[in-house]
Design an enzyme around this catalytic site. Sequence first.
Site, PDB file in Angstrom:
ATOM      1  N   ALA A  33       0.726  -1.011  -0.035  1.00  0.00           N
ATOM      2  CA  ALA A  33       0.397  -0.145   0.392  1.00  0.00           C
ATOM      3  C   ALA A  33       0.922   1.622   0.089  1.00  0.00           C
ATOM      4  CB  ALA A  33      -0.677   0.136   1.253  1.00  0.00           C
ATOM      5  N   ASN A  34      -0.017   2.667   0.298  1.00  0.00           N
ATOM      6  CA  ASN A  34       0.818   3.300   0.101  1.00  0.00           C
ATOM      7  C   ASN A  34       0.516   4.262   1.322  1.00  0.00           C
ATOM      8  OD1 ASN A  34      -1.082   5.333  -1.242  1.00  0.00           O
ATOM      9  ND2 ASN A  34      -0.261   3.950  -2.993  1.00  0.00           N
TER      10      ASN A  34
END
Length: 224
Positions: free
Chosen positions: A33-34
């Site tokens: 993810a980020n």
Amino acid sequence: SLRAREHLPLQGKRVLITAGPTHEPIDPVRYIANRSSGKQGFAIAAAAAELGAEVHLIAGPVQLPTPTGVHRHNVETAREMAAAVDAALPADVAILVAAVADWRTADSAQQKIKKTGGVLPALRLTENPDILAGLATDARRPELLIGFAAETENVIAHAQAKLARKGCDWIVANDVSGPNGQSVMGGSDNAVHIVTRDGVESWDSLPKDQVARKLMEKIADAVR
Ligand code: CTP
Ligand code: CA
């Protein structure tokens, strides 16, 4: 009232917006993810709806309320986001604000990966489709195609290179290292540069909802 609606500048326009991160599964319980919060993209969707547009918001996994009047399509992965964008076409304007994961695992495990006596698992990665570059060469390319770029250095030079490489009309660039070392990702303010083939317009740091309104007004002027 109907009379008031006639004066809204984006009445009759279809606006497509991507927002948030994507999640790329590693196994059934883990993902890549980020730090994207989705706030800027959701604020832009709200501002577009306020100006009378028919707004389709393709949202990655974020817990944000759907802005009033916006059609929301939830997705998890970059490939799901690409498919949802394709399904939402045609559009007069597309604003791709999402922080799409650049890579996904080449083969995500069907079962939870277990620790095995000190032998470390290797993640093999493969590149995700570039939704913005794909739209730029699509037969249904929106009249105005806008990308976002989060950079940590050489913000304008990187944005100009990205504009050329992606084939979009504008890049909205921001320094995610942030003013005074604060973080933009997840924060409520944003200082952006609007990079086009005609030059660069730099705005002072503003709350994300004001950046959104100012950007949508500029967009309304451009497609009028
Ligand atoms: N974008 C996209 N699909 C991707 C990657 C990016 O549509 N697979 C879009 C983003 O939504 C954004 C723009 O492209 O509007 C720029 O994203 P960015 O991550 O800055 O560009 P990249 O080409 O991935 O370059 P970088 O190596 O800097 O991450
Ligand atoms: Ca990227």
